[in-house]
Design a protein around this motif. Structure first.
Motif, PDB file in Angstrom:
ATOM      1  N   SER A  42      46.865 -69.630 -15.219  1.00 50.70           N
ATOM      2  CA  SER A  42      48.157 -70.290 -15.398  1.00 50.70           C
ATOM      3  C   SER A  42      49.276 -69.292 -15.136  1.00 50.70           C
ATOM      4  CB  SER A  42      48.289 -70.843 -16.823  1.00 50.70           C
ATOM      5  OG  SER A  42      49.640 -71.173 -17.108  1.00 50.70           O
ATOM      6  N   ALA A  43      50.079 -69.564 -14.100  1.00 51.61           N
ATOM      7  CA  ALA A  43      51.179 -68.660 -13.772  1.00 51.61           C
ATOM      8  C   ALA A  43      52.200 -68.597 -14.904  1.00 51.61           C
ATOM      9  CB  ALA A  43      51.849 -69.117 -12.473  1.00 51.61           C
ATOM     10  N   PHE A  44      52.443 -69.733 -15.555  1.00 51.73           N
ATOM     11  CA  PHE A  44      53.410 -69.772 -16.653  1.00 51.73           C
ATOM     12  C   PHE A  44      52.923 -68.929 -17.830  1.00 51.73           C
ATOM     13  CE2 PHE A  44      54.842 -71.528 -20.676  1.00 51.73           C
ATOM     14  CZ  PHE A  44      56.212 -71.661 -20.498  1.00 51.73           C
ATOM     15  N   ILE A  45      51.676 -69.156 -18.256  1.00 51.20           N
ATOM     16  CA  ILE A  45      51.137 -68.397 -19.398  1.00 51.20           C
ATOM     17  C   ILE A  45      51.126 -66.901 -19.082  1.00 51.20           C
ATOM     18  CG2 ILE A  45      49.064 -67.969 -20.785  1.00 51.20           C
ATOM     19  CD1 ILE A  45      50.417 -70.581 -21.536  1.00 51.20           C
ATOM     20  N   ARG A  46      50.684 -66.560 -17.897  1.00 49.19           N
ATOM     21  CA  ARG A  46      50.605 -65.135 -17.537  1.00 49.19           C
ATOM     22  C   ARG A  46      51.990 -64.489 -17.568  1.00 49.19           C
ATOM     23  NH1 ARG A  46      47.649 -65.915 -13.694  1.00 49.19           N
ATOM     24  NH2 ARG A  46      49.160 -66.063 -11.988  1.00 49.19           N
ATOM     25  N   MET A  72      55.780 -71.101 -26.792  1.00 49.78           N
ATOM     26  CA  MET A  72      56.282 -71.788 -25.614  1.00 49.78           C
ATOM     27  C   MET A  72      56.830 -73.145 -26.044  1.00 49.78           C
ATOM     28  SD  MET A  72      52.667 -72.952 -23.795  1.00 49.78           S
ATOM     29  CE  MET A  72      53.452 -74.113 -22.668  1.00 49.78           C
ATOM     30  N   ASP A  73      57.767 -73.685 -25.238  1.00 49.08           N
ATOM     31  CA  ASP A  73      58.332 -74.999 -25.560  1.00 49.08           C
ATOM     32  C   ASP A  73      58.678 -75.750 -24.278  1.00 49.08           C
ATOM     33  OD1 ASP A  73      60.854 -74.071 -24.645  1.00 49.08           O
ATOM     34  OD2 ASP A  73      61.433 -73.422 -26.641  1.00 49.08           O
ATOM     35  N   LYS A  74      59.117 -76.990 -24.439  1.00 53.43           N
ATOM     36  CA  LYS A  74      59.407 -77.846 -23.300  1.00 53.43           C
ATOM     37  C   LYS A  74      60.543 -77.293 -22.432  1.00 53.43           C
ATOM     38  CE  LYS A  74      56.768 -81.632 -23.372  1.00 53.43           C
ATOM     39  NZ  LYS A  74      57.175 -82.830 -24.116  1.00 53.43           N
ATOM     40  N   ASP A  75      61.563 -76.703 -23.052  1.00 63.03           N
ATOM     41  CA  ASP A  75      62.675 -76.178 -22.261  1.00 63.03           C
ATOM     42  C   ASP A  75      62.200 -75.069 -21.333  1.00 63.03           C
ATOM     43  OD1 ASP A  75      64.494 -77.930 -23.349  1.00 63.03           O
ATOM     44  OD2 ASP A  75      65.187 -76.524 -24.901  1.00 63.03           O
ATOM     45  N   GLN A  76      61.322 -74.200 -21.820  1.00 62.69           N
ATOM     46  CA  GLN A  76      60.780 -73.146 -20.963  1.00 62.69           C
ATOM     47  C   GLN A  76      59.935 -73.739 -19.837  1.00 62.69           C
ATOM     48  OE1 GLN A  76      58.703 -71.058 -24.056  1.00 62.69           O
ATOM     49  NE2 GLN A  76      60.316 -69.516 -24.312  1.00 62.69           N
ATOM     50  N   MET A  77      59.152 -74.770 -20.161  1.00 58.20           N
ATOM     51  CA  MET A  77      58.331 -75.428 -19.149  1.00 58.20           C
ATOM     52  C   MET A  77      59.209 -76.072 -18.078  1.00 58.20           C
ATOM     53  SD  MET A  77      55.600 -77.094 -21.818  1.00 58.20           S
ATOM     54  CE  MET A  77      54.996 -78.328 -20.669  1.00 58.20           C
ATOM     55  N   ARG A  78      60.268 -76.765 -18.500  1.00 59.97           N
ATOM     56  CA  ARG A  78      61.155 -77.407 -17.535  1.00 59.97           C
ATOM     57  C   ARG A  78      61.875 -76.365 -16.669  1.00 59.97           C
ATOM     58  NH1 ARG A  78      62.768 -80.587 -22.446  1.00 59.97           N
ATOM     59  NH2 ARG A  78      61.635 -82.568 -22.335  1.00 59.97           N
ATOM     60  N   ALA A  79      62.262 -75.252 -17.278  1.00 58.96           N
ATOM     61  CA  ALA A  79      62.935 -74.196 -16.518  1.00 58.96           C
ATOM     62  C   ALA A  79      62.006 -73.649 -15.428  1.00 58.96           C
ATOM     63  CB  ALA A  79      63.397 -73.076 -17.458  1.00 58.96           C
ATOM     64  N   TRP A  80      60.729 -73.465 -15.762  1.00 55.12           N
ATOM     65  CA  TRP A  80      59.762 -72.990 -14.770  1.00 55.12           C
ATOM     66  C   TRP A  80      59.598 -74.035 -13.666  1.00 55.12           C
ATOM     67  CZ3 TRP A  80      56.848 -68.422 -14.492  1.00 55.12           C
ATOM     68  CH2 TRP A  80      55.880 -68.402 -13.482  1.00 55.12           C
ATOM     69  N   GLY A  85      59.766 -75.047  -8.497  1.00 57.31           N
ATOM     70  CA  GLY A  85      59.401 -76.238  -7.755  1.00 57.31           C
ATOM     71  C   GLY A  85      57.981 -76.698  -8.034  1.00 57.31           C
ATOM     72  N   ASP A  86      57.516 -76.451  -9.256  1.00 58.51           N
ATOM     73  CA  ASP A  86      56.135 -76.764  -9.642  1.00 58.51           C
ATOM     74  C   ASP A  86      56.147 -77.917 -10.638  1.00 58.51           C
ATOM     75  OD1 ASP A  86      53.571 -76.904 -10.647  1.00 58.51           O
ATOM     76  OD2 ASP A  86      53.425 -74.776 -11.175  1.00 58.51           O
ATOM     77  N   PRO A  87      55.703 -79.122 -10.252  1.00 57.06           N
ATOM     78  CA  PRO A  87      55.766 -80.262 -11.172  1.00 57.06           C
ATOM     79  C   PRO A  87      54.921 -80.091 -12.421  1.00 57.06           C
ATOM     80  CG  PRO A  87      54.455 -80.806  -9.237  1.00 57.06           C
ATOM     81  CD  PRO A  87      55.114 -79.500  -8.960  1.00 57.06           C
ATOM     82  N   PHE A  88      53.930 -79.175 -12.385  1.00 59.26           N
ATOM     83  CA  PHE A  88      53.075 -78.944 -13.549  1.00 59.26           C
ATOM     84  C   PHE A  88      53.542 -77.761 -14.396  1.00 59.26           C
ATOM     85  CE2 PHE A  88      50.292 -81.306 -10.679  1.00 59.26           C
ATOM     86  CZ  PHE A  88      49.837 -82.304 -11.539  1.00 59.26           C
ATOM     87  N   CYS A  89      54.759 -77.289 -14.137  1.00 61.65           N
ATOM     88  CA  CYS A  89      55.393 -76.258 -14.986  1.00 61.65           C
ATOM     89  C   CYS A  89      54.599 -74.963 -15.029  1.00 61.65           C
ATOM     90  CB  CYS A  89      55.609 -76.788 -16.398  1.00 61.65           C
ATOM     91  SG  CYS A  89      56.487 -78.347 -16.488  1.00 61.65           S
TER      92      CYS A  89
END
Length: 459
Positions: A42-46, A72-80, A85-89
């Motif tokens: 997971s690029a986000f988790i890493r 982690m939270d939704k705002d961080q996911m949406r920002a990613w 440009g990744d729909p899966f955050c």
């Protein structure tokens, strides 16, 4: 269909009553495997972990994880999502061709985010490294949604039963879960004749479960009872469980359902931190957080410090059996009362009772107000008995309590008297004299779905 126990057996799976030392050992083993998997894929988790100066080898126990892993939270996911440009955050850990279908959050509290699901492969294993729980199904949907299967079995659903499902929300995992339990769904929408069909079909097929009850549906059934003289005790005679999902039942509406013979049969479905769903059992002492499926913590919503043991805090959850798009230390904004002791039903997993959302809390003259604090007071006013209201909350701290309330008054109703009654009722409940904006119930309903409406709005 799953291999199911005998209908007389209360528990669907042995892991439900696993001794806590064994349960926590299983949880830790799964967690360490999931941490390594998510960090690698997971690029986000890493990115989150690298920013915190952590790598999987630094985490050797569940205690290490809750003490040091970043939230982690939704705002961080949406920002990613928006920046990359990744729909899966940045959470999708496997190729897109491994995704069977996509779902999303409801969007009630913000911009919806996508979830990925996969059928037909084990969701219990991460590259084959996660240990199976005793009796845990290994089919993909069972592992993601195994807690829901256990909860529905506890409510009393058995193979061959009928169930009523409102809202045409019978796509994806919900329909597959019904198949796995051998249930036959009766699917209804929110059209003008659907409530009348519900009455007829309930008498004809005698279903055992209703999903999902809402204030809107309850109000419609009250109208049918009043105008047509329908005996609602007869309509609901076969039901073992009425599930409220998305928002709880209001105090006055609960009394109506109890009058219809449903005392002890009203169940709450809530989110288990977006890992799946959680429900209360027949003891009605909190929703079960299945600790072989996720890690459930509570933190101080302001300082984000972990709160050990029982108590009130913001729910934080981590995936244990979802290798597709796992969440690690995800805070969804739900404020809960957590209990870690053994439930009277015999299950050993933690349970929690939702009390509100951190984003819904309003401080008025230094006093904390949540929607549930005023819900019953609004229902007590006859013209507003359906409990359709929204607290106007442009910011967390306010000098005045402002509430928009939907009324069902016919033409000629003295709205000034209704407003005065609401002011007095709310003041008696919370000690603050509110400012009331009266609107039609239809206007309130337009701000959300008939499944649920936002109980706080900015304007």
């Amino acid at each position: 269909m799953l291999e199911l126990p005998s209908a007389e057996q209360r528990y669907l799976e042995p892991v439900e009553t696993l001794a806590r030392p064994q349960l926590l050992a299983l949880q830790q083993e799964r967690l360490l495997g999931m941490v390594a998997h998510a960090y690698a894929h997971s690029a986000f988790i890493r990115a989150q972990w690298q920013a915190a100066g952590l790598q999987p080898s630094d985490i050797r126990s569940t205690a290490d994880f809750t003490a040091h892993a970043p939230l982690m939270d939704k705002d961080q996911m949406r920002a990613w999502r928006d920046s990359q440009g990744d729909p899966f955050c940045g959470l999708l850990c496997e190729p897109l061709d491994q995704v069977s279908f996509m779902g999303s959050s409801s969007g009630t509290t913000g911009d919806p985010t996508l979830f990925a699901y996969r059928w037909g492969r084990s969701g219990s294993g991460v590259d084959g490294n996660l240990p199976a729980a005793p009796g845990l199904p290994t089919d993909g949907p069972a592992s993601y949604w195994g807690g829901t299967l256990r909860d529905w079995w506890e409510i009393g659903l058995r193979p061959g039963d009928y169930g009523v499902y409102f809202g045409l929300r019978m796509r994806g995992p919900m329909f597959r879960l019904l198949q796995m339990l051998g249930l036959t769904p009766i699917v209804l929408g929110y059209g003008p004749g659907d409530l009348h069909q519900f009455v007829d079909l309930s008498r004809r097929y005698r279903p055992t479960v209703f999903y999902a009850m809402t204030s809107f549906i309850g109000a419609g059934l009250q109208d049918i009872e009043r105008t047509m003289g329908i005996d609602m005790r007869d309509v609901f005679a076969s039901y073992k469980g009425i599930l409220f999902a998305g928002e709880p039942v209001g105090p006055k509406m609960r009394l109506t359902f109890e009058r219809w013979g449903l005392a002890g049969k009203i169940f709450n479905q809530t989110s288990f931190g977006d890992l799946g769903h959680a429900h209360d059992c027949r003891e009605h002492d909190g929703c079960h957080a299945w600790e072989d499926i996720g890690v459930a913590e509570i933190i101080d919503p302001v300082t984000a410090r972990p709160i050990a043991g029982d108590g009130r805090g913001e729910l934080v959850c981590s995936s244990l059996v979802n290798p597709l798009d796992p969440l690690l230390r995800y805070r969804g904004g739900d404020i809960v009362d957590m209990k870690r002791g053994r439930c009277e039903c015999g299950r050993t997993h933690a349970r929690f009772t939702p009390v509100g959302r951190s984003a819904d809390e309003l401080l008025v003259q230094g006093r904390s107000i949540l929607p549930m604090d005023v819900w019953g007071a609004i229902e007590d006013v006859p013209a507003c008995a359906h409990g359709l209201f929204q607290i106007i909350r442009p910011q967390r701290e306010m000098e005045a309590l402002k509430i928009r309330v939907g009324h069902s008054g016919a033409a000629g109703t003295d709205l000034n008297r209704v407003r005065d009654a609401l002011v007095d009722s709310v003041q008696a409940a919370v000690g603050i004299r509110p400012q009331i904006e009266l609107v039609s119930e239809a206007q309130i309903m337009q701000s959300g779905s008939r499944h649920k409406i936002p109980r706080t709005v900015k304007q």
